[in-house]
Design a protein around this motif. Sequence first.
Motif, PDB file in Angstrom:
ATOM      1  N   ALA A  14     -23.125 -81.599   2.695  1.00  0.00           N
ATOM      2  CA  ALA A  14     -23.281 -80.375   1.908  1.00  0.00           C
ATOM      3  C   ALA A  14     -22.467 -79.235   2.521  1.00  0.00           C
ATOM      4  CB  ALA A  14     -24.752 -79.992   1.812  1.00  0.00           C
ATOM      5  N   GLU A  15     -22.488 -79.119   3.852  1.00  0.00           N
ATOM      6  CA  GLU A  15     -21.710 -78.069   4.530  1.00  0.00           C
ATOM      7  C   GLU A  15     -20.217 -78.219   4.257  1.00  0.00           C
ATOM      8  OE1 GLU A  15     -22.614 -78.499   8.669  1.00  0.00           O
ATOM      9  OE2 GLU A  15     -24.666 -77.759   8.440  1.00  0.00           O
ATOM     10  N   LEU A  16     -19.717 -79.442   4.310  1.00  0.00           N
ATOM     11  CA  LEU A  16     -18.294 -79.679   4.072  1.00  0.00           C
ATOM     12  C   LEU A  16     -17.900 -79.281   2.650  1.00  0.00           C
ATOM     13  CD1 LEU A  16     -17.865 -83.122   5.861  1.00  0.00           C
ATOM     14  CD2 LEU A  16     -16.855 -80.946   6.561  1.00  0.00           C
ATOM     15  N   ARG A  17     -18.749 -79.606   1.700  1.00  0.00           N
ATOM     16  CA  ARG A  17     -18.469 -79.268   0.304  1.00  0.00           C
ATOM     17  C   ARG A  17     -18.445 -77.751   0.123  1.00  0.00           C
ATOM     18  NH1 ARG A  17     -21.555 -77.652  -3.543  1.00  0.00           N
ATOM     19  NH2 ARG A  17     -23.515 -78.307  -2.578  1.00  0.00           N
ATOM     20  N   VAL A  18     -19.454 -77.080   0.649  1.00  0.00           N
ATOM     21  CA  VAL A  18     -19.556 -75.629   0.507  1.00  0.00           C
ATOM     22  C   VAL A  18     -18.398 -74.930   1.233  1.00  0.00           C
ATOM     23  CG1 VAL A  18     -20.977 -73.620   1.125  1.00  0.00           C
ATOM     24  CG2 VAL A  18     -22.042 -75.652   0.112  1.00  0.00           C
ATOM     25  N   ALA A  19     -18.027 -75.418   2.412  1.00  0.00           N
ATOM     26  CA  ALA A  19     -16.927 -74.824   3.183  1.00  0.00           C
ATOM     27  C   ALA A  19     -15.605 -74.871   2.416  1.00  0.00           C
ATOM     28  CB  ALA A  19     -16.780 -75.530   4.526  1.00  0.00           C
ATOM     29  N   ARG A  20     -15.447 -75.855   1.560  1.00  0.00           N
ATOM     30  CA  ARG A  20     -14.224 -75.964   0.756  1.00  0.00           C
ATOM     31  C   ARG A  20     -14.341 -75.210  -0.563  1.00  0.00           C
ATOM     32  NH1 ARG A  20     -14.286 -79.770   4.272  1.00  0.00           N
ATOM     33  NH2 ARG A  20     -12.466 -80.945   4.920  1.00  0.00           N
ATOM     34  N   GLY A  21     -15.512 -74.653  -0.820  1.00  0.00           N
ATOM     35  CA  GLY A  21     -15.714 -73.919  -2.057  1.00  0.00           C
ATOM     36  C   GLY A  21     -15.847 -74.816  -3.272  1.00  0.00           C
ATOM     37  N   TRP A  22     -16.242 -76.079  -3.047  1.00  0.00           N
ATOM     38  CA  TRP A  22     -16.362 -77.029  -4.140  1.00  0.00           C
ATOM     39  C   TRP A  22     -17.785 -77.043  -4.684  1.00  0.00           C
ATOM     40  CZ3 TRP A  22     -13.973 -81.847  -1.310  1.00  0.00           C
ATOM     41  CH2 TRP A  22     -12.597 -81.634  -1.087  1.00  0.00           C
ATOM     42  N   SER A  23     -17.907 -77.159  -5.965  1.00  0.00           N
ATOM     43  CA  SER A  23     -19.212 -77.389  -6.584  1.00  0.00           C
ATOM     44  C   SER A  23     -19.499 -78.881  -6.524  1.00  0.00           C
ATOM     45  CB  SER A  23     -19.198 -76.919  -8.040  1.00  0.00           C
ATOM     46  OG  SER A  23     -18.353 -77.769  -8.803  1.00  0.00           O
ATOM     47  N   LEU A  24     -20.717 -79.251  -6.864  1.00  0.00           N
ATOM     48  CA  LEU A  24     -21.030 -80.684  -6.959  1.00  0.00           C
ATOM     49  C   LEU A  24     -20.156 -81.355  -8.011  1.00  0.00           C
ATOM     50  CD1 LEU A  24     -24.925 -80.743  -6.607  1.00  0.00           C
ATOM     51  CD2 LEU A  24     -23.274 -81.818  -5.076  1.00  0.00           C
ATOM     52  N   ASP A  25     -19.869 -80.637  -9.099  1.00  0.00           N
ATOM     53  CA  ASP A  25     -18.987 -81.186 -10.130  1.00  0.00           C
ATOM     54  C   ASP A  25     -17.574 -81.411  -9.590  1.00  0.00           C
ATOM     55  OD1 ASP A  25     -20.879 -81.387 -12.195  1.00  0.00           O
ATOM     56  OD2 ASP A  25     -20.619 -79.264 -12.704  1.00  0.00           O
TER      57      ASP A  25
END
Length: 188
Positions: A14-25
């Motif tokens: 989850a941290e990696l996704r958020v750090a890249r500014g990516w949504s779950l989609d």
Amino acid sequence: MRDTLDSRLAARVAELRVARGWSLDDLAGRTGVSRSTLSRLERAEISPTASLLGRLCAAYGWTMSRLLAEVEAGAEPPALVRAADQRVWRDEASGFTRRSVSPPHAGLRGELIEGVLEPGADIAYDAPPVAGMEQHVWVLDGRLEFTDDGTPHTLDAGDCLRLRLLGSTRLRNPGTGPVRYAIFVALP
């Protein structure tokens, strides 16, 4: 949430996704994994399979060892890693056990991994975590079918395959007993 490897892994993904500014989609589009599965993974409601971790690592440009090492306690890995201290991760769904013999380290480009596939186990990765990553696959016991970007290789005990990963890979145990192999990974 208990502090288990799966819960720490969920938090790190989850941290990696958020750090890249990516949504779950966004992540779903990059990995081909459904938004609901990714959401459940990030909430530690499910344990990831080797294939799922492979897709996530490819999206982030990381090796699976690096991701798993990040969720393990401790900072600097020791120079000597005793067998009892080597990290072991098991994907029950696929019958795959992975031992990090030499943990990855930011200052080094190589690592050694031991894999065991139970009879009939079949793991496919759509893309390498890092394009051009070099692998040396050495079969210690049993028979391993290794497919690299559509090219099949059958490896028996003692055989070693050296390749650069640029496309999809698949590891399969066609035998009646476990296959045990070592993989040396070298980043480009």
